[in-house]
Scaffold this active site. Structure first.
Site, mmCIF file in Angstrom:
data_model
loop_
_atom_site.group_PDB
_atom_site.id
_atom_site.type_symbol
_atom_site.label_atom_id
_atom_site.label_comp_id
_atom_site.label_asym_id
_atom_site.label_seq_id
_atom_site.Cartn_x
_atom_site.Cartn_y
_atom_site.Cartn_z
ATOM 1 N N PRO A 129 0.798 -1.235 0.000
ATOM 2 C CA PRO A 129 0.000 0.000 0.000
ATOM 3 C C PRO A 129 0.829 1.284 0.000
ATOM 4 O O PRO A 129 0.458 2.265 -0.638
ATOM 5 C CB PRO A 129 -0.840 -0.125 1.273
ATOM 6 C CG PRO A 129 -0.998 -1.600 1.466
ATOM 7 C CD PRO A 129 0.303 -2.200 1.016
ATOM 8 N N GLY A 340 -15.695 8.853 -33.027
ATOM 9 C CA GLY A 340 -16.564 9.954 -32.623
ATOM 10 C C GLY A 340 -17.433 9.571 -31.439
ATOM 11 O O GLY A 340 -16.978 8.914 -30.500
ATOM 12 N N GLU A 364 4.088 -2.656 -13.381
ATOM 13 C CA GLU A 364 5.491 -3.094 -13.514
ATOM 14 C C GLU A 364 6.429 -1.918 -13.756
ATOM 15 O O GLU A 364 7.388 -2.004 -14.520
ATOM 16 C CB GLU A 364 5.631 -4.170 -14.594
ATOM 17 C CG GLU A 364 4.866 -5.435 -14.218
ATOM 18 C CD GLU A 364 5.263 -6.646 -15.024
ATOM 19 O OE1 GLU A 364 6.442 -6.767 -15.377
ATOM 20 O OE2 GLU A 364 4.381 -7.480 -15.286
ATOM 21 N N THR A 366 5.986 2.584 -13.537
ATOM 22 C CA THR A 366 5.348 3.644 -14.313
ATOM 23 C C THR A 366 6.267 4.127 -15.438
ATOM 24 O O THR A 366 7.469 3.836 -15.453
ATOM 25 C CB THR A 366 5.032 4.842 -13.403
ATOM 26 O OG1 THR A 366 6.271 5.362 -12.887
ATOM 27 C CG2 THR A 366 4.115 4.444 -12.245
ATOM 28 N N GLU A 368 7.364 7.003 -15.742
ATOM 29 C CA GLU A 368 8.396 7.834 -15.116
ATOM 30 C C GLU A 368 9.538 6.972 -14.569
ATOM 31 O O GLU A 368 10.721 7.342 -14.685
ATOM 32 C CB GLU A 368 7.762 8.673 -13.994
ATOM 33 C CG GLU A 368 6.812 9.769 -14.482
ATOM 34 C CD GLU A 368 5.471 9.237 -14.978
ATOM 35 O OE1 GLU A 368 4.807 9.945 -15.748
ATOM 36 O OE2 GLU A 368 5.086 8.098 -14.603
#
Length: 384
Positions: A129, A340, A364, A366, A368
């Site tokens: 967490p 659309g 797995e 990000t 970044e």
């Protein structure tokens, strides 16, 4: 260089995976998505096709194939449903591959045949967490007690965290922030103190189960340690190198599915007396989408080739995962735009590709984090 024989084998495997996906997955895609149903029986069936032990040697009941074949299978399944593709990828590249790479012979004999056949579904627990990218600060702790370790803590965002029959779990056995202070364990469902927690209600990938795994004074025998005590974090980083190739393949498959739906729709949809594909605004979108997909697949295939050759893949895997996942989001976004108003409606396929694609830029590692990995490696002089 891929030989003609390899290309023929890949074509055969592609046809097999494509036929399976069309027959057993496509009819149920939206039903499973809307109800968040994890179709565990489907994965047992996929085991019969060799899709659950792609990289596992035949001596352990696997298909004994390489990363090029694995990429192909993931792509074809994800073209139809990203959720199922994600579960196949997590089962193969994380849990199963961790045991294959770092388990002893007894552990391989015990677990790999069941995982490769699809009899058992695998989970892999690293994230907590409060420790996602910052895994070295994990709070899940395993304390030595005679011939056992006592495991306490919670893992979250775990694929198959509720239904997985066996999980590879990385827990802290040493000091906080010590990269040699974490150890990998194999924990079977039914072990006292091992419980499933909350199942997540997700934006996309809804048929791929994501849940907490909770450990409350869970006693794990020392025979369940994978590799050496203290090597868990190092093992996990090596497993993620291969796992990122899986996510890249998953992203390429999702992008192809969205692109193919957009091409078909652009030929069928008429405005101003002609198919919208005739308009430059639409045709240029399709050109950009097709080019990005080709580039993403080539990066992914290069990463797979280096993996098959036994070469280091940290940089190229991160590059492939970064580019392919961002491409999937861009392609799915453009597919919705081409559709659309109908692209925003669940009766049409692209809204699901749009929702599913985003996970590829997060799971797995990000985007970044991929940039962090790539920049560190190139500054150390590693070539892609």
């Amino acid at each position: 260089m891929i030989t003609t024989e390899q290309l023929d084998n890949l074509a055969m495997i592609r046809d097999s995976a494509r036929d399976f996906a069309e027959k057993y997955i496509r009819p149920h895609v939206m039903e499973w998505d809307e109800t968040q149903h994890f179709p565990i029986d489907l994965f047992h069936r996929m085991g019969e096709y060799g899709f659950m032990g792609v990289l596992v040697p035949e001596q352990y009941g696997g298909a004994g194939l390489g990363y090029q074949e694995y990429i192909t299978i993931i792509e074809e399944i994800a073209r139809v449903c990203g959720s199922i593709g994600l579960s196949v990828a997590a089962h193969n590249s994380l849990c199963t591959n961790h045991i294959l790479q770092f388990g002893n012979e007894e552990q391989k004999q015990r677990y790999l045949p069941k995982l490769a056949s699809g009899e058992w579904i695998g989970a892999w627990g690293l994230t907590e967490p409060n420790t996602g990218s910052d895994a070295a600060r994990m709070q899940c702790v395993a304390v030595e007690d005679g011939d056992y370790y006592v495991l306490n803590g919670t893992k979250n965002f775990i694929t198959h965290g509720k239904s997985g029959h066996v999980a590879v779990v990385i827990a802290r056995t040493g000091e906080l922030l010590d990269k040699h202070g974490m150890t990998a364990f194999v924990v079977e469902r039914g072990t006292p103190g091992f419980m499933a927690g909350k199942k997540e209600n997700k934006l996309g990938m809804r048929a791929s189960e994501t849940a907490e795994m909770i450990f409350d004074n869970c006693r794990i025998h020392k025979s369940q340690v994978l590799g050496e005590v203290g090597d868990g974090f190092i093992q996990a980083m090596k497993i993620l190198d291969g796992g990122r190739i899986s996510i890249a393949a998953l992203a390429v498959g999702i992008a192809k599915g969205a692109y193919e739906a957009a091409v078909a729709y652009s030929k069928e949809r008429h405005q101003f007396g002609q198919p919208i594909a005739n308009f430059q605004a639409i045709s240029f979108k399709l050109a950009d989408m097709a080019t990005r997909i080709q580039a993403a697949e080539l990066l992914t295939r290069k990463a797979g080739a280096r993996k098959d050759a036994g070469m280091r893949t940290t940089t190229i895997s991160a590059m492939a995962k970064l580019y392919a996942s961002e491409t999937a989001v861009q392609v799915a976004n453009e597919a919705v735009q081409i559709f659309g108003g109908y692209g925003y409606i669940k009766e049409f396929p692209v809204e699901k590709y749009y929702r599913d694609a985003k996970l590829c830029t997060i799971g797995e590692g990000t985007s970044e984090i991929q940039k962090l990995v790539i920049s560190r490696q190139i500054l150390r002089g590693e070539e892609a």
